[in-house]
Design an enzyme around this catalytic site. Structure first.
Site, PDB file in Angstrom:
ATOM      1  CE1 TYR A  35      -2.924  -3.101   0.498  1.00 36.59           C
ATOM      2  CE2 TYR A  35      -3.636  -2.203   2.599  1.00 36.59           C
ATOM      3  CZ  TYR A  35      -3.723  -3.175   1.615  1.00 36.59           C
ATOM      4  OH  TYR A  35      -4.620  -4.199   1.762  1.00 36.59           O
TER       5      TYR A  35
ATOM      6  CG  HIS B  97      -0.781  -8.637   0.779  1.00 33.36           C
ATOM      7  ND1 HIS B  97      -0.401  -7.339   0.581  1.00 33.36           N
ATOM      8  CD2 HIS B  97      -2.119  -8.650   0.558  1.00 33.36           C
ATOM      9  CE1 HIS B  97      -1.450  -6.598   0.265  1.00 33.36           C
ATOM     10  NE2 HIS B  97      -2.495  -7.378   0.238  1.00 33.36           N
TER      11      HIS B  97
END
Length: 277
Positions: A51, A109
Site C-alpha cells: 500500500y 499478503h
C-alpha cells in the site's frame, strides 16, 4: 455511536469486529483521514507493504493521542518477500516504516502459489513472533488446502485469514473451516466494490426496516457472520456511518436472504488482480 466490539483471537489477543482499510490513504490527507477514524472509535488500521503508506499509518497512530496498547496495527508481507529470513526482514522493514516498536498483526499478503514458499514464509512469521516483532500472525487469500498445509507443517494455526468476502461471494465453506480451527475471518472488499451490490432490493428493504443505510446492512451482515470487515473511506462522516452498525441485529432469515444474493449473480471478480494484493 457505540464502541466497536472486540473478540479474542486464537492466541488470546483482542481483535475489533470492524476495522479501517487504509489502501490509497497517503500523505497528509491520508494521515488526517486515519486520525479522524481513530477519533471516531476505530481501533484496527489495516495496511501493507504494497500500500506504500506504512509511514502514514504510524504517524496517524502517534498523532491520534490514543494509547498505543488500545490500537491494533496490521501489515502484510508482499509476494516478493517470501522465504523464511525474507519474511523476518520484511517485518523489520515494516517496523522501520511505521516507526513503531511492534506490529500487532502481520499477515502473508498472498500465498504466491507459483513460487511455493508460503510455508517457509509462515515459519518466518513464527520466528518474528518469537522475537517479539509482532504480536499475532495470520494470512490473507489462503484456501482451505493451504491453511491445512501450514497447520500440518508447523503446528501453528493462523490467527486470521483475510479474504475477499461480500454478499456476492459469502465464502461459506471457507468460513466454516475457519470456525472449526479458530481462525478469525477478515473481509476485504466487504462492499463488493465496482458492483451493483448496494442497489439490491433486499438491502434497501432492510435499510428501511432498521432505518440505516444499505452499506450499514452489509457491514452488519459481515459482523454477524463472524467476520471483521475493513471498509476504507477517507470521509469522516462515512467512516462514522460504516462503524455505526452494532445498534441493530439482523435475523437469521435476513442474513440468509443477503447471503442468497450470491446465487442471483455470478461474481466475476479476480482476487489476484485486486488492488490490495
Amino acid at each position: 455511536m457505540s464502541a466497536i466490539p472486540t473478540v479474542n483471537l486464537n492466541d488470546g489477543a483482542w481483535f475489533p469486529e470492524l476495522g479501517l482499510g487504509t489502501y490509497n490513504l497517503r500523505g497528509e490527507e491520508g494521515i488526517a483521514a486515519m486520525v479522524a477514524a481513530i477519533e471516531s472509535g476505530y481501533r484496527l488500521l489495516d495496511t501493507a507493504v504494497n500500500y506504500e503508506n506504512e509511514r502514514e499509518v504510524g504517524e496517524a497512530v502517534r498523532r491520534s493521542g490514543v494509547a498505543r496498547d488500545q490500537l491494533l496495527v496490521a501489515s502484510k508481507i508482499p509476494g516478493r518477500h517470501h522465504g523464511r529470513q525474507e519474511a523476518v526482514d520484511s517485518v523489520k522493514g515494516s517496523l522501520d516504516a511505521l516507526g513503531l516498536d511492534r506490529i500487532d498483526l502481520h499477515l502473508i499478503h498472498w500465498p504466491n502459489p507459483s513460487v511455493g514458499r508460503y510455508v517457509d514464509t509462515w515459519r518466518g512469521l513464527i520466528d518474528a513472533r518469537t522475537q517479539g516483532l509482532v504480536r499475532s500472525i495470520g494470512v490473507s487469500n489462503f484456501t482451505e488446502e493451504m491453511l491445512t498445509e501450514l497447520i500440518e507443517e508447523t503446528g501453528v494455526v493462523p490467527a486470521v485469514n483475510q479474504v475477499e468476502l461480500h454478499p456476492y461471494f459469502p465464502q461459506e465453506e471457507l468460513r466454516a473451516f475457519h470456525a472449526t480451527h479458530g481462525i478469525r475471518t477478515e473481509s476485504w472488499s466487504p462492499l463488493a466494490r465496482r458492483s451493483e451490490l448496494l442497489t439490491e432490493q433486499i438491502l434497501h428493504e432492510l435499510s428501511t426496516v432498521y432505518e440505516v443505510t444499505p452499506t450499514q446492512i452489509v457491514l452488519r451482515w459481515h459482523t454477524q457472520l463472524g467476520s471483521t470487515p475493513i471498509p476504507k473511506s477517507a470521509d469522516p462522516d462515512r467512516q462514522r456511518e460504516n462503524a455505526d452498525v452494532f445498534g441493530f441485529t439482523l435475523t437469521d432469515e435476513q442474513l440468509a436472504a443477503i447471503s442468497a444474493l450470491e446465487r442471483g449473480r455470478l461474481w466475476d471478480g479476480d482476487p489476484r488482480t485486486h488492488e490490495e494484493m
